[in-house]
Design an enzyme around this catalytic site. Structure first.
Site, short mmCIF file in Angstrom:
data_model
loop_
_atom_site.label_atom_id
_atom_site.label_comp_id
_atom_site.label_asym_id
_atom_site.label_seq_id
_atom_site.Cartn_x
_atom_site.Cartn_y
_atom_site.Cartn_z
N CYS A 79 -52.72 23.88 71.54
CA CYS A 79 -51.49 24.61 71.24
C CYS A 79 -50.91 24.14 69.91
O CYS A 79 -50.75 22.95 69.68
CB CYS A 79 -50.51 24.39 72.39
SG CYS A 79 -48.82 24.15 71.93
N HIS A 81 -48.02 24.37 68.74
CA HIS A 81 -46.64 23.88 68.75
C HIS A 81 -46.53 22.43 69.19
O HIS A 81 -45.59 21.74 68.81
CB HIS A 81 -45.78 24.76 69.67
CG HIS A 81 -45.78 26.19 69.27
ND1 HIS A 81 -46.09 27.21 70.13
CD2 HIS A 81 -45.56 26.77 68.06
CE1 HIS A 81 -46.03 28.36 69.48
NE2 HIS A 81 -45.73 28.12 68.23
N HIS A 82 -47.45 21.98 70.04
CA HIS A 82 -47.36 20.62 70.56
C HIS A 82 -48.64 19.80 70.36
O HIS A 82 -48.68 18.65 70.77
CB HIS A 82 -47.05 20.66 72.07
CG HIS A 82 -45.82 21.42 72.42
ND1 HIS A 82 -45.84 22.74 72.84
CD2 HIS A 82 -44.51 21.04 72.40
CE1 HIS A 82 -44.60 23.15 73.07
NE2 HIS A 82 -43.78 22.15 72.81
N HIS A 148 -51.70 25.61 80.18
CA HIS A 148 -51.21 24.92 78.99
C HIS A 148 -50.68 23.56 79.37
O HIS A 148 -49.73 23.45 80.15
CB HIS A 148 -50.09 25.74 78.33
CG HIS A 148 -50.59 27.02 77.74
ND1 HIS A 148 -50.64 27.23 76.39
CD2 HIS A 148 -51.09 28.14 78.32
CE1 HIS A 148 -51.14 28.43 76.15
NE2 HIS A 148 -51.41 29.00 77.30
N CYS A 150 -48.97 21.68 77.62
CA CYS A 150 -47.58 21.47 77.17
C CYS A 150 -46.59 22.00 78.20
O CYS A 150 -45.43 21.62 78.19
CB CYS A 150 -47.35 22.07 75.78
SG CYS A 150 -47.74 23.81 75.63
ZN LIG Z 1 -47.31 24.07 73.47
#
Ligand SMILES: [Zn+2]
Length: 187
Positions: A79, A81-82, A148, A150
């Site tokens: 991912c 974003h993380h 996911h 995250c």
């Molecule tokens: Zn994420």
């Protein structure tokens, strides 16, 4: 900047991250970790150093103009974003006009788009677009199901939540019966 210099900076950065997390980068188990993390990230992002469409380019002429569905293509991605893993399966269906490709080639293409910093929505669309661009089928439908980390390991901690995304192109966008056939074969 020379690549060795950059590598040094990255290794220092990972050591700083370990410290930031409250641990000691000099302790036994963590001494080699920055190198391992660096190598792991190279592997996670190997898809940035290739054009995944090229896997589809070995095509065969056929007279088959019915749905071809490749189910349960496993993938692992990260991912964006993380930098947390997300993973699952892609199902790719297409209705050829003239060209088909090998099933293993489709799996390699999925791997190429998964091995980069991604979001599931973009991954799904890229798979559909690659099929359209190279094979020029009557239509393509892609469904991706993923978990996911995250969502599991931080924030709202929903361990069993999974996310499904789909992209439709061509005949699948205009004909609900084509989508229904795809979905009935998925079961
Ligand atoms: Zn994420």
């Amino acid at each position: 900047m020379a690549i060795e210099v950059k590598t040094e900076i990255i290794l220092e950065g990972i050591k700083s991250l370990i410290e930031f997390c409250g641990d000691d980068p000099a302790r036994d188990g963590l001494q080699e970790t920055p190198y391992r993390v660096l190598r792991a990230f190279q592997e996670y992002t190997a898809g940035n150093r290739e054009d995944p469409k090229k896997h589809l380019q070995k095509t065969f002429q056929v007279d088959h103009q019915e749905l071809v569905l490749v189910k349960d293509i496993e993938f692992h991605s990260l991912c964006e974003h993380h930098f947390a893993p997300f993973f699952g399966v892609a199902h790719i269906g297409y209705i050829p006009q003239e060209k088909i490709t090998g099933l293993s080639k489709i799996a390699r293409m999925v791997e190429g788009y998964a091995r980069r910093f991604q979001v599931q929505e973009r991954l799904t669309a890229q798979l559909a677009d690659a099929m359209e661009d190279v094979l020029e089928p009557a239509g393509t439908m892609v469904v991706v199901e993923a978990k996911h980390m995250c969502m599991c390991g931080r924030g709202i901690r929903k361990t069993n939540a999974s996310t499904t995304t789909s992209s439709v192109r061509g005949i699948f966008a205009n004909h609900s019966d084509a989508r229904a056939e795809f979905l009935s074969l998925l079961k």
